[in-house]
Design an enzyme around this catalytic site. Sequence first.
Site, mmCIF file in Angstrom:
data_model
loop_
_atom_site.group_PDB
_atom_site.id
_atom_site.type_symbol
_atom_site.label_atom_id
_atom_site.label_comp_id
_atom_site.label_asym_id
_atom_site.label_seq_id
_atom_site.Cartn_x
_atom_site.Cartn_y
_atom_site.Cartn_z
ATOM 1 N NE ARG A 233 -4.269 -1.469 0.078
ATOM 2 C CZ ARG A 233 -4.340 -2.551 -0.694
ATOM 3 N NH1 ARG A 233 -3.365 -2.863 -1.516
ATOM 4 N NH2 ARG A 233 -5.413 -3.319 -0.652
ATOM 5 C CD GLU A 262 -3.144 2.983 -5.101
ATOM 6 O OE1 GLU A 262 -1.960 2.628 -5.067
ATOM 7 O OE2 GLU A 262 -4.113 2.183 -5.216
HETATM 8 P P1 NAD Z 1 -1.150 -11.308 4.937
HETATM 9 O O1 NAD Z 1 -2.123 -10.852 5.978
HETATM 10 O O2 NAD Z 1 -1.122 -12.744 4.538
HETATM 11 O O3 NAD Z 1 0.342 -10.905 5.410
HETATM 12 C C1 NAD Z 1 0.665 -9.678 5.969
HETATM 13 C C2 NAD Z 1 1.868 -9.895 6.895
HETATM 14 O O4 NAD Z 1 2.257 -8.622 7.399
HETATM 15 C C3 NAD Z 1 1.533 -10.789 8.106
HETATM 16 O O5 NAD Z 1 2.490 -11.806 8.245
HETATM 17 C C4 NAD Z 1 1.559 -9.811 9.287
HETATM 18 O O6 NAD Z 1 1.996 -10.404 10.494
HETATM 19 C C5 NAD Z 1 2.567 -8.786 8.773
HETATM 20 N N1 NAD Z 1 2.474 -7.513 9.497
HETATM 21 C C6 NAD Z 1 1.372 -6.905 9.998
HETATM 22 N N2 NAD Z 1 1.717 -5.770 10.636
HETATM 23 C C7 NAD Z 1 3.071 -5.667 10.525
HETATM 24 C C8 NAD Z 1 4.018 -4.718 10.987
HETATM 25 N N3 NAD Z 1 3.638 -3.659 11.741
HETATM 26 N N4 NAD Z 1 5.320 -4.916 10.693
HETATM 27 C C9 NAD Z 1 5.711 -6.014 9.968
HETATM 28 N N5 NAD Z 1 4.859 -6.949 9.506
HETATM 29 C C10 NAD Z 1 3.554 -6.775 9.789
HETATM 30 O O7 NAD Z 1 -1.397 -10.368 3.689
HETATM 31 P P2 NAD Z 1 -0.981 -10.652 2.171
HETATM 32 O O8 NAD Z 1 -2.084 -11.389 1.487
HETATM 33 O O9 NAD Z 1 0.397 -11.202 2.117
HETATM 34 O O10 NAD Z 1 -1.008 -9.166 1.577
HETATM 35 C C11 NAD Z 1 -0.085 -8.182 2.037
HETATM 36 C C12 NAD Z 1 -0.506 -6.829 1.539
HETATM 37 O O11 NAD Z 1 -0.360 -6.775 0.119
HETATM 38 C C13 NAD Z 1 -2.000 -6.497 1.762
HETATM 39 O O12 NAD Z 1 -2.229 -5.962 3.051
HETATM 40 C C14 NAD Z 1 -2.275 -5.480 0.689
HETATM 41 O O13 NAD Z 1 -2.053 -4.194 1.220
HETATM 42 C C15 NAD Z 1 -1.213 -5.775 -0.378
HETATM 43 N N6 NAD Z 1 -1.800 -6.239 -1.650
HETATM 44 C C16 NAD Z 1 -1.480 -5.582 -2.789
HETATM 45 C C17 NAD Z 1 -1.998 -6.006 -3.998
HETATM 46 C C18 NAD Z 1 -1.635 -5.347 -5.309
HETATM 47 O O14 NAD Z 1 -2.353 -5.543 -6.306
HETATM 48 N N7 NAD Z 1 -0.556 -4.595 -5.397
HETATM 49 C C19 NAD Z 1 -2.878 -7.098 -4.036
HETATM 50 C C20 NAD Z 1 -3.173 -7.758 -2.840
HETATM 51 C C21 NAD Z 1 -2.626 -7.326 -1.649
#
Ligand code: NAD
Length: 331
Positions: A233, A262
């Site tokens: 994000r 964005e």
């Molecule tokens: P997920 O929930 O499986 O993984 C997120 C990880 O981040 C978890 O392991 C969590 O413990 C960790 N986390 C949370 N807070 C944290 C912090 N303060 N410091 C360090 N780590 C922390 O999520 P995911 O499915 O892997 O997706 C991750 C992110 O990718 C989503 O939140 C979304 O913002 C983004 N995303 C982007 C797109 C895109 O098209 N670019 C698509 C899907 C998701």
Amino acid sequence: MEIAVFSTQSYDRQFIDAAASNQHQIHYIEAKLTRDTAVLAQGAGAVCVFVNDQVDDGALQVLKSLGVGLVALRSAGFNNVDLAAAKRHGVVIARVPAYSPEAVSEHAVALILSLDRNIHRAYARVRDGNFALEGLLGFNLHGRTVGVVGTGRIGACVARIMKGFGCKLVAYDIKPNTACTEIGVMYVPLAKLLQESDIVTLHCPLTPETRHLIDADAISRMKRGAMLINTSRGAIVDTQAVVDGIKSGAIGHLGLDVYEEEAALFFDDKSDQIIRDDLFERLLTFPNVLITGHQGFFTEEALKAIADTTMANIDAFAKTGKAVYEVTEAI
Ligand code: NAD
């Protein structure tokens, strides 16, 4: 039930139509959901939204007054939703927690490879009949250290892929993932990850704790000339600090699929317009910056999975008043 789908693009219509049963009437709306456009959901029992729709107190208040009981996100991230307001108004929020971590992780790796080998510049040069190699020097990924911030579904997938390139993996997460430690990923504090990594790639959600996680201080801790990738994000990085970091050479390459502001730019064709966001335009002037417009999720597999899970959330809500993947609190 009638469903109002906000921020509709032609591809949303294609995949949602294929996933939907005949029991719902789907009303496609091109506008983003805001407190001003929420009235377009008149008659709907559920609305369906995407990442830049503003599900804030004002919008939720209007939706509730229209009788909308469910906001179904076509995304995993839900930082655009005021969860406290949703709870107050009694509106159920549902999301698609996992659809295709491979889609986003492969896109992050595409940015890494393109930036490293200057594919974005080589493409333009060769089309212009310029076959000089000066300025296109890359580095081997093999043996380099990759720092993964957030090792959930997507981060773990990136770690697996980069392991295949022969990289050393370090990671930072508030909840380490055994799937990562099993393949040799070493968990370290964020400061150490920044100090050791040749490539830093961000995969944590946007929360109050991660907003501007990569700021001027974090950039000053990075290995000089390291590559920074953000497909998570936009607001996880402080864009002004990143621009300063590129100007000073602290950041050697920057790959973004997301951008703090964005919502005013992405998902629309603005090629005939003057872009008034000077910070974004400044980013576009650098040869070592590659930006894509939030397309990490954009594969056939992911769009099908998003549409299927979204319809499962809506079907369950229509039958029981509860969605399959409800969001009740920040994760
Ligand atoms: P997920 O929930 O499986 O993984 C997120 C990880 O981040 C978890 O392991 C969590 O413990 C960790 N986390 C949370 N807070 C944290 C912090 N303060 N410091 C360090 N780590 C922390 O999520 P995911 O499915 O892997 O997706 C991750 C992110 O990718 C989503 O939140 C979304 O913002 C983004 N995303 C982007 C797109 C895109 O098209 N670019 C698509 C899907 C998701």
